[in-house]
Design a protein around this motif. Structure first.
Motif, PDB file in Angstrom:
ATOM      1  N   VAL A   5       0.950  -1.305  -0.068  1.00  0.00           N
ATOM      2  CA  VAL A   5       0.040   0.056  -0.010  1.00  0.00           C
ATOM      3  C   VAL A   5       0.896   1.309   0.141  1.00  0.00           C
ATOM      4  CG1 VAL A   5      -1.925   1.152   1.239  1.00  0.00           C
ATOM      5  CG2 VAL A   5      -1.741  -1.375   1.158  1.00  0.00           C
ATOM      6  N   THR A   6       0.608   2.289  -1.027  1.00  0.00           N
ATOM      7  CA  THR A   6       1.374   3.528  -1.026  1.00  0.00           C
ATOM      8  C   THR A   6       0.337   4.695  -0.886  1.00  0.00           C
ATOM      9  OG1 THR A   6       3.026   2.446  -2.116  1.00  0.00           O
ATOM     10  CG2 THR A   6       2.949   4.854  -2.115  1.00  0.00           C
ATOM     11  N   GLY A   7       0.211   5.543  -0.032  1.00  0.00           N
ATOM     12  CA  GLY A   7      -0.377   6.418   0.268  1.00  0.00           C
ATOM     13  C   GLY A   7       0.275   7.748   0.090  1.00  0.00           C
ATOM     14  N   GLU A   8      -0.037   8.762  -1.147  1.00  0.00           N
ATOM     15  CA  GLU A   8       0.776  10.060  -1.302  1.00  0.00           C
ATOM     16  C   GLU A   8      -0.033  11.349  -1.032  1.00  0.00           C
ATOM     17  OE1 GLU A   8       2.250   9.489  -5.285  1.00  0.00           O
ATOM     18  OE2 GLU A   8       3.614   7.848  -4.701  1.00  0.00           O
ATOM     19  N   ASN A   9       0.311  11.925  -0.168  1.00  0.00           N
ATOM     20  CA  ASN A   9      -0.230  13.510  -0.143  1.00  0.00           C
ATOM     21  C   ASN A   9      -1.696  13.359   0.097  1.00  0.00           C
ATOM     22  OD1 ASN A   9       2.264  14.743  -0.053  1.00  0.00           O
ATOM     23  ND2 ASN A   9       2.365  14.425  -2.351  1.00  0.00           N
ATOM     24  N   ILE A  10      -2.259  12.369   1.028  1.00  0.00           N
ATOM     25  CA  ILE A  10      -3.620  12.053   1.110  1.00  0.00           C
ATOM     26  C   ILE A  10      -4.226  13.378   1.862  1.00  0.00           C
ATOM     27  CG2 ILE A  10      -5.469  10.643   1.502  1.00  0.00           C
ATOM     28  CD1 ILE A  10      -3.388   8.351   1.821  1.00  0.00           C
ATOM     29  N   VAL A  11      -5.502  13.581   1.159  1.00  0.00           N
ATOM     30  CA  VAL A  11      -6.360  14.973   1.681  1.00  0.00           C
ATOM     31  C   VAL A  11      -7.750  14.089   1.810  1.00  0.00           C
ATOM     32  CG1 VAL A  11      -7.079  17.067   1.650  1.00  0.00           C
ATOM     33  CG2 VAL A  11      -4.886  16.777   0.764  1.00  0.00           C
ATOM     34  N   LYS A  12      -8.191  14.400   3.106  1.00  0.00           N
ATOM     35  CA  LYS A  12      -9.711  13.839   3.101  1.00  0.00           C
ATOM     36  C   LYS A  12     -10.292  14.985   4.045  1.00  0.00           C
ATOM     37  CE  LYS A  12     -13.376  11.370   3.028  1.00  0.00           C
ATOM     38  NZ  LYS A  12     -14.231  11.324   1.692  1.00  0.00           N
ATOM     39  N   SER A  13     -11.312  15.396   3.716  1.00  0.00           N
ATOM     40  CA  SER A  13     -12.071  16.743   4.194  1.00  0.00           C
ATOM     41  C   SER A  13     -13.483  16.300   4.622  1.00  0.00           C
ATOM     42  CB  SER A  13     -12.075  18.008   3.371  1.00  0.00           C
ATOM     43  OG  SER A  13     -10.815  18.342   3.088  1.00  0.00           O
ATOM     44  N   TYR A  14     -14.194  16.991   5.559  1.00  0.00           N
ATOM     45  CA  TYR A  14     -15.569  16.785   6.113  1.00  0.00           C
ATOM     46  C   TYR A  14     -16.032  18.246   6.290  1.00  0.00           C
ATOM     47  CZ  TYR A  14     -14.686  11.641   6.260  1.00  0.00           C
ATOM     48  OH  TYR A  14     -14.384  10.313   6.028  1.00  0.00           O
ATOM     49  N   GLY A  15     -17.267  18.116   6.057  1.00  0.00           N
ATOM     50  CA  GLY A  15     -17.963  19.540   6.058  1.00  0.00           C
ATOM     51  C   GLY A  15     -17.837  20.441   5.038  1.00  0.00           C
ATOM     52  N   LYS A  16     -18.434  21.542   5.021  1.00  0.00           N
ATOM     53  CA  LYS A  16     -18.360  22.580   4.007  1.00  0.00           C
ATOM     54  C   LYS A  16     -18.182  23.922   4.354  1.00  0.00           C
ATOM     55  CE  LYS A  16     -21.718  19.724   0.853  1.00  0.00           C
ATOM     56  NZ  LYS A  16     -22.901  20.147   0.108  1.00  0.00           N
ATOM     57  N   GLY A  17     -17.729  24.897   3.464  1.00  0.00           N
ATOM     58  CA  GLY A  17     -17.450  26.326   3.950  1.00  0.00           C
ATOM     59  C   GLY A  17     -16.705  26.336   5.076  1.00  0.00           C
ATOM     60  N   ASP A  18     -17.226  27.259   5.994  1.00  0.00           N
ATOM     61  CA  ASP A  18     -16.435  27.606   7.193  1.00  0.00           C
ATOM     62  C   ASP A  18     -16.182  26.388   8.218  1.00  0.00           C
ATOM     63  OD1 ASP A  18     -16.243  30.102   6.355  1.00  0.00           O
ATOM     64  OD2 ASP A  18     -17.857  30.874   7.558  1.00  0.00           O
ATOM     65  N   GLU A  19     -17.171  25.432   7.998  1.00  0.00           N
ATOM     66  CA  GLU A  19     -16.905  24.134   8.653  1.00  0.00           C
ATOM     67  C   GLU A  19     -16.284  22.978   8.370  1.00  0.00           C
ATOM     68  OE1 GLU A  19     -20.897  22.817   9.786  1.00  0.00           O
ATOM     69  OE2 GLU A  19     -21.492  24.511  10.883  1.00  0.00           O
ATOM     70  N   LYS A  20     -15.662  23.252   7.090  1.00  0.00           N
ATOM     71  CA  LYS A  20     -14.723  22.353   6.478  1.00  0.00           C
ATOM     72  C   LYS A  20     -13.376  22.037   6.932  1.00  0.00           C
ATOM     73  CE  LYS A  20     -12.822  21.186   1.830  1.00  0.00           C
ATOM     74  NZ  LYS A  20     -12.770  21.493   0.641  1.00  0.00           N
ATOM     75  N   ARG A  21     -13.247  20.943   7.446  1.00  0.00           N
ATOM     76  CA  ARG A  21     -11.651  20.484   8.023  1.00  0.00           C
ATOM     77  C   ARG A  21     -11.187  19.344   7.266  1.00  0.00           C
ATOM     78  NH1 ARG A  21     -11.087  16.980  12.401  1.00  0.00           N
ATOM     79  NH2 ARG A  21     -12.923  15.585  12.815  1.00  0.00           N
ATOM     80  N   ASN A  22      -9.895  19.359   7.442  1.00  0.00           N
ATOM     81  CA  ASN A  22      -9.194  18.546   6.710  1.00  0.00           C
ATOM     82  C   ASN A  22      -8.692  17.186   7.661  1.00  0.00           C
ATOM     83  OD1 ASN A  22      -8.938  19.185   4.081  1.00  0.00           O
ATOM     84  ND2 ASN A  22      -6.857  20.294   4.493  1.00  0.00           N
ATOM     85  N   VAL A  23      -9.482  16.087   7.767  1.00  0.00           N
ATOM     86  CA  VAL A  23      -8.999  14.898   8.479  1.00  0.00           C
ATOM     87  C   VAL A  23      -7.883  14.583   8.327  1.00  0.00           C
ATOM     88  CG1 VAL A  23     -10.158  12.888   9.634  1.00  0.00           C
ATOM     89  CG2 VAL A  23     -11.711  14.748   8.801  1.00  0.00           C
ATOM     90  N   LEU A  24      -7.408  14.320   7.176  1.00  0.00           N
ATOM     91  CA  LEU A  24      -6.270  13.958   6.517  1.00  0.00           C
ATOM     92  C   LEU A  24      -5.647  15.116   5.883  1.00  0.00           C
ATOM     93  CD1 LEU A  24      -6.817  10.418   5.255  1.00  0.00           C
ATOM     94  CD2 LEU A  24      -6.178  11.077   7.558  1.00  0.00           C
ATOM     95  N   ASP A  25      -4.550  15.446   6.414  1.00  0.00           N
ATOM     96  CA  ASP A  25      -4.046  16.859   5.584  1.00  0.00           C
ATOM     97  C   ASP A  25      -2.560  16.493   5.166  1.00  0.00           C
ATOM     98  OD1 ASP A  25      -3.525  19.454   5.263  1.00  0.00           O
ATOM     99  OD2 ASP A  25      -3.150  19.962   7.178  1.00  0.00           O
ATOM    100  N   GLY A  26      -2.490  16.087   4.006  1.00  0.00           N
ATOM    101  CA  GLY A  26      -1.397  15.658   3.032  1.00  0.00           C
ATOM    102  C   GLY A  26      -0.603  14.557   3.544  1.00  0.00           C
ATOM    103  N   VAL A  27      -1.109  13.513   4.048  1.00  0.00           N
ATOM    104  CA  VAL A  27      -0.608  12.355   4.661  1.00  0.00           C
ATOM    105  C   VAL A  27       0.016  11.307   3.676  1.00  0.00           C
ATOM    106  CG1 VAL A  27      -0.945  10.362   6.075  1.00  0.00           C
ATOM    107  CG2 VAL A  27      -2.142  12.439   6.679  1.00  0.00           C
ATOM    108  N   SER A  28       1.242  10.956   3.927  1.00  0.00           N
ATOM    109  CA  SER A  28       1.988  10.047   2.967  1.00  0.00           C
ATOM    110  C   SER A  28       2.178   8.850   4.073  1.00  0.00           C
ATOM    111  CB  SER A  28       3.182  10.272   2.382  1.00  0.00           C
ATOM    112  OG  SER A  28       2.812  11.301   1.321  1.00  0.00           O
ATOM    113  N   ALA A  29       2.062   7.442   3.443  1.00  0.00           N
ATOM    114  CA  ALA A  29       2.427   6.358   4.321  1.00  0.00           C
ATOM    115  C   ALA A  29       2.515   5.336   3.309  1.00  0.00           C
ATOM    116  CB  ALA A  29       1.208   6.075   5.340  1.00  0.00           C
TER     117      ALA A  29
END
Length: 252
Positions: A5-29
């Protein structure tokens, strides 16, 4: 070792607008063939989300995930489902077993649906796995007639039915007492010794110390990693001391 398994710069966000936040913020593993990896972090750190992303159970908003040479983001849902069913195994905190089936039938259910002509071989394999994890005598029992530890063993058997290249576990001992938790971790160690890669998400240092490598997560990032020797069963106190020291160092 080959990368599974290879993950490169993974970004995963939840929410919209001002409530949007990155649960994964550029993760590589990366996870390698035959490796035993634990992912630790506080609640909300992104560790379960990382597991779902690396296994293709959840899509990502940015970056890339590859499994066994296939770019998961380029695959359709049916292709992803085939990979998860044939090359991956999953064990969760609460085993999802059907109450109207006995334990053996729960273990073989998905495999029988996929390969109806091999029912006898599938059943034979399930029984062999049940024997290996110590629940051979429970095959005819209903789900309500087994303990939490026994049901988790049944869940592990089901995860192994397809000879997966990797087992993903999300807090697999979280609902168990210390005795059952230790038994389950012994099984994961045996699975890994047989050549299957294991990735466990946990907040419990007692689980994490069984791994060869630990990724520590905080606020959607991998903030540190540490490598441990292959677990011998006799060095648990030394391993625990090292893990606790690392947790204090990085403030989790």
């Amino acid at each position: 070792m080959n990368k599974i398994v290879t993950g490169e710069n993974i970004v995963k966000s939840y929410g919209k607008g001002d409530e949007k936040r990155n649960v994964l913020d550029g993760v590589s593993a990366e996870i390698y063939q035959g490796e035993f990896v634990s992912v630790m972090g506080p609640s909300g750190s992104g560790k379960s989300t990382l597991m779902f992303a690396l296994s293709g159970m959840d899509g990502v908003d940015g970056g890339r995930v590859a499994f066994d040479g296939s770019d998961l983001s380029a695959l359709g849902e049916n292709e992803l489902a085939d990979i998860r069913r044939t090359k991956m195994g999953f064990v969760f905190q609460q085993p999802t077993l059907l109450k109207n089936l006995n334990i053996l039938d729960n273990i073989i259910l998905t495999s029988i649906r996929d390969r109806r002509k091999n029912a006898a071989k599938i059943t034979e394999k399930a029984r062999a796995l049940m024997k290996k994890v110590g629940i051979a005598e429970l095959e005819k029992r209903d789900v309500t007639q087994a303990s939490g530890g026994q049901l988790q063993r049944a869940g592990i058997c089901r995860a192994l039915m397809s000879n997966p290249k990797i087992i993903f576990g999300d807090e697999p001992t979280g609902a168990l007492n210390s005795k059952y938790a230790q038994d389950i971790m012994n099984i994961f160690s045996e699975i890994n010794e047989d050549g299957t890669a294991v990735m466990l998400v946990t907040h419990d240092a007692n689980v994490a110390v069984r791994a060869q490598r630990i990724m520590f997560m905080c606020d959607g990032k991998i903030v540190s990693e540490m490598r441990l020797s292959k677990f011998s069963g006799t060095d648990i106190d030394d391993r625990m001391e090292k893990v606790i020291a690392k947790m204090r160092e990085i403030g989790i």
